[in-house]
Enzyme design. Structure first.
Site, PDB file in Angstrom:
ATOM      1  N   GLN A 382      -1.851  -5.898  -4.871  1.00 43.01           N
ATOM      2  CA  GLN A 382      -2.918  -5.262  -5.630  1.00 43.01           C
ATOM      3  C   GLN A 382      -2.918  -5.760  -7.178  1.00 43.01           C
ATOM      4  O   GLN A 382      -3.930  -5.868  -7.588  1.00 43.01           O
ATOM      5  CB  GLN A 382      -3.035  -3.843  -5.419  1.00 43.01           C
ATOM      6  N   ASP A 490       0.244   6.883  -4.721  1.00 39.74           N
ATOM      7  CA  ASP A 490      -0.053   5.611  -3.646  1.00 39.74           C
ATOM      8  C   ASP A 490       1.074   5.553  -2.959  1.00 39.74           C
ATOM      9  O   ASP A 490       1.535   4.321  -2.676  1.00 39.74           O
ATOM     10  CB  ASP A 490      -0.476   4.276  -4.289  1.00 39.74           C
TER      11      ASP A 490
HETATM   12  P1  ADP Z   1       1.534  -4.701  -4.898  1.00 44.07           P
HETATM   13  O1  ADP Z   1       2.152  -3.025  -4.991  1.00 44.07           O
HETATM   14  O2  ADP Z   1       1.037  -4.898  -6.343  1.00 44.07           O
HETATM   15  O3  ADP Z   1       0.432  -4.512  -4.050  1.00 44.07           O
HETATM   16  P2  ADP Z   1       3.882  -5.261  -3.869  1.00 44.07           P
HETATM   17  O4  ADP Z   1       4.634  -4.352  -4.862  1.00 44.07           O
HETATM   18  O5  ADP Z   1       3.546  -4.505  -2.555  1.00 44.07           O
HETATM   19  O6  ADP Z   1       2.540  -5.462  -4.423  1.00 44.07           O
HETATM   20  O7  ADP Z   1       4.568  -6.629  -3.800  1.00 44.07           O
HETATM   21  C1  ADP Z   1       4.392  -7.529  -2.846  1.00 44.07           C
HETATM   22  C2  ADP Z   1       5.333  -8.079  -1.942  1.00 44.07           C
HETATM   23  O8  ADP Z   1       6.219  -8.703  -2.882  1.00 44.07           O
HETATM   24  C3  ADP Z   1       6.119  -7.009  -1.312  1.00 44.07           C
HETATM   25  O9  ADP Z   1       5.448  -6.597  -0.117  1.00 44.07           O
HETATM   26  C4  ADP Z   1       7.367  -7.488  -1.239  1.00 44.07           C
HETATM   27  O10 ADP Z   1       7.609  -8.292  -0.102  1.00 44.07           O
HETATM   28  C5  ADP Z   1       7.337  -8.273  -2.667  1.00 44.07           C
HETATM   29  N1  ADP Z   1       8.327  -7.436  -3.465  1.00 44.07           N
HETATM   30  C6  ADP Z   1       7.746  -6.688  -4.337  1.00 44.07           C
HETATM   31  N2  ADP Z   1       8.721  -6.075  -5.254  1.00 44.07           N
HETATM   32  C7  ADP Z   1       9.935  -6.690  -4.936  1.00 44.07           C
HETATM   33  C8  ADP Z   1      11.538  -6.500  -5.337  1.00 44.07           C
HETATM   34  N3  ADP Z   1      11.541  -5.693  -6.320  1.00 44.07           N
HETATM   35  N4  ADP Z   1      12.063  -7.105  -4.619  1.00 44.07           N
HETATM   36  C9  ADP Z   1      11.778  -7.964  -3.456  1.00 44.07           C
HETATM   37  N5  ADP Z   1      10.667  -8.166  -3.217  1.00 44.07           N
HETATM   38  C10 ADP Z   1       9.528  -7.494  -3.806  1.00 44.07           C
END
Ligand code: ADP
Length: 630
Positions: A382, A490
């Site tokens: 997002q 969230d």
């Molecule tokens: P947002 O919350 O902004 O929608 P996310 O935090 O879910 O995005 O990140 C998208 C994807 O990136 C996650 O589904 C995960 O696969 C990967 N990801 C995010 N943060 C990490 C982390 N700290 N370590 C490994 N993978 C991560």
């Protein structure tokens, strides 16, 4: 004579060698104090402890608490110092009581040593003492050291003897605006909903109150509202003598998103809230403007204040506190008080919003772009792109912010808030890179990605015991956020990550506030997480720890259904209708009765009837305990 063990405890210890402050320099250690030495060890049960350091008590020259307002980048927030030979050891305790116990015991054991006459009450940091600004680490202290008594965390006025307190404020009832955990012996805790009585308000910042158990002590005056007839001078958001035009000038000059103030209206005896926003206009451009909202009073017989929509509060400080966390009809949430005088001396323990602290924050958390290497893309969320990376020989996850999805100001503010929270069950922020464009956040790397995809991918291999462990992990992280007055907003399996040890940690806490996208923030928008939201969030954006509890119930349901979409055959609208009709998610096949009972408890219509995370953690851990022994 054999040494006698006096105290044993797990603490976090700051490394004494490294100059740069990053969470990586804070290590959990098992401390043991006996009559001869202070020893600390690394523990990895079932392996035997490995002793990492040992200080003979005779070498100690000073033991005292550290009084500081710098953000502490580990989950134990109560620092104390042990000065021995020419070294300073900083130890972080989980509670003030525990810290006092250790400082007291260490002082007792070292009182006949060759002690310092003066000590440094604040940290040595970035090449200088934060208390006296001296740049020589071994410079003489600036405060008299008391080998028997205690330093006070703040320069509070002395607490008068209960007998001699004059009830100069009558029996005025106070309503706590937020929880407060005392930092010193002469303070009292505050709990929302537990009223207390004002005894003495002669000091502007610290008021003396009596609670329902008859205890008397100091509380920060900005944490309480008078039930009737308050004066608001003590709040940073109140500007008494300011006109509408002056208010607009001040807010526009500051130009900070969500800058706000409360002032007298032209109509005598009433108040107006003025708020500044740069929200995107219909053309996609930012349009700076100031909006004025009259604080209205409902005719209910009792005092009942409200702003844009009818969320009624019995006092104005309660109303402002609520809208600091929820826009609920306003053009933006009230983020930063704009004041014609200096910033208030007391700041909220979690959300601090003065420029001075921001400077400290960037110094401490800024990551040098040259030390950061970016690798392959992990996903896109997002808020922007997530990439694999390396920082100081560590694998990290780097999150870059999508252009125009949020303002830089907000990004910085929220990043700083994240530096304030640190817990083993929260994905750790290592730092921020504000010199990169776009700016990015650097997080601990979680090898197994998001909890939802992990559950979906390993459907057959996850036992009910492991599922329960996942719920315990998340409840632990959330209990910590709850105790820090921090709302996630969230919580869902997609916003938790799994590491190489299959531990689950919560991430993206508080990030939803950043999105400048109506589709996400309005409950009618297609991206709004209706399936995870409590009824009061869907109806009037009323977020609280109890709305997080509702989402946690849905997360438990996701875990026991191995990553299935909740209410999978319904549209968002149908979900809302089903909830309104009192329907709830059905019991997953694999869930034990006692865990489903907890889910149902999380989905009580009234927020106050739902359990707290502290209770949920306790209940889940109690269920998990016998299961692990099998
Ligand atoms: P947002 O919350 O902004 O929608 P996310 O935090 O879910 O995005 O990140 C998208 C994807 O990136 C996650 O589904 C995960 O696969 C990967 N990801 C995010 N943060 C990490 C982390 N700290 N370590 C490994 N993978 C991560």
């Amino acid at each position: 004579m054999l040494p006698r063990v006096i105290l044993k405890e797990n603490f976090i210890k700051k490394s004494q060698q490294k100059k740069i402050t990053s969470p990586a320099n804070y290590k959990e250690r098992f401390f043991e104090l006996d009559t001869h030495e202070l020893k600390y060890s690394e523990i990895h049960p079932p392996k035997p402890p490995i002793v990492k350091g040992c200080i003979e008590l005779v070498r100690i020259k000073c033991v005292e608490i550290v009084c500081s307002d710098v953000p502490i980048p580990c989950c134990f927030k109560f620092p104390f110092q042990v000065y021995y030979d020419n070294y300073y050891l900083y130890i972080f305790a989980p509670s003030n009581d525990c810290r006092q116990r250790w400082v007291r015991a260490l002082k007792e054991e070292t009182k006949h040593n060759d002690l310092v006459a003066k000590y440094h009450p604040n940290f040595w940091m970035d090449g200088k003492w934060k208390c006296c600004k001296k740049t020589e680490k071994l410079a003489t202290g600036c405060h008299v050291y008391d080998p028997t008594g205690f330093a006070s965390e703040k320069s509070l006025p002395k607490l008068p003897q209960c007998k001699t307190i004059e009830h100069n404020d009558g029996a005025m009832t106070l309503i706590p605006l937020q929880n407060y955990a005392p930092l010193g012996d002469n303070e009292l805790p505050l709990e929302i909903d537990k009223e207390c009585v004002l005894i003495d308000s002669s000091n502007t910042d610290w008021w003396i109150v009596t609670n329902s158990s008859g205890e008397t002590g100091f509380v920060p005056s900005t944490y309480v509202a008078k039930k009737s007839g308050d004066d608001y001078q003590r709040f940073a958001w109140f500007n008494k003598d300011i006109t509408r035009a002056e208010a607009e000038d001040l807010l526009k000059t500051e130009g900070r998103e969500g800058g706000f103030m409360v002032r007298h209206s032209s109509q005598a005896g009433t108040y107006t809230t003025s708020v500044f926003t740069k929200a995107l206009g219909s053309n996609g451009e930012q349009e700076p403007k100031v909006k004025h909202y009259h604080i209205k009073q409902a005719e209910t017989g009792e005092a009942a204040f409200y702003l844009a929509e009818k969320h009624l509060f019995s006092t104005i400080p309660q109303l402002i506190h609520y809208h600091q966390h929820n826009a609920a009809g306003l053009i933006t949430r009230l983020r930063r008080p704009a004041s014609i005088c200096c910033p208030p001396p007391i700041v909220n323990s979690v959300v601090v919003s003065s420029f001075a602290t921001f400077a400290t924050f960037t110094d401490q958390w800024e990551i040098d772009p040259n030390e950061l290497t970016l690798g392959k893309e992990l996903g896109s969320g997002q808020f922007g792109l997530v990439q694999e990376g390396t920082w100081r020989d560590k694998k990290v996850a780097v999150k870059t912010m999508k252009d125009k999805k949020m303002s830089e100001d907000d990004f910085r503010e929220e990043a700083r808030v994240m530096t304030k929270v640190s817990h083993s069950k929260l994905v750790q922020l290592y730092g921020v890179c504000t010199q990169c464009s776009p700016m990015c956040l650097v997080f601990e790397f979680m090898h197994n990605g998001s909890l939802s995809t992990y559950l979906q991918a390993r459907k057959e291999h996850i036992s009910p015991g492991v599922m329960l462990g996942m719920c315990v992990d998340v409840s632990e992280g959330m209990a910590y956020l709850e105790s820090s007055n921090f709302i996630h907003r969230d919580l869902a399996a997609r916003n938790c990550l799994v590491n190489h040890k299959s531990e689950v940690k919560v991430c993206d806490f508080g990030m939803t506030r950043l999105v400048l996208d109506d589709q996400y923030t309005s409950s009618m928008g297609s991206k709004f997480p209706v399936r995870w939201s409590a009824p009061e969030v869907i109806r009037y954006a009323k977020f609280s720890s109890k709305s997080d509890v509702w989402s946690f119930g849905v997360l438990m349901w996701e875990v026991y259904n191995k990553g299935r979409l909740p209410y999978e055959n319904k549209t968002n609208l149908e979900v809302m209708e089903a909830l309104n009709a009192g329907m709830r998610l059905l019991k997953p096949r694999l869930v034990p009765d006692e865990v489903y009972l907890l889910m149902e408890w999380c989905w009580k219509e009234k927020p106050e009837q739902r359990p707290s995370f502290a209770v949920l953690l306790h209940e889940l851990a109690a269920i998990a305990e016998p299961a692990q022994e099998l």
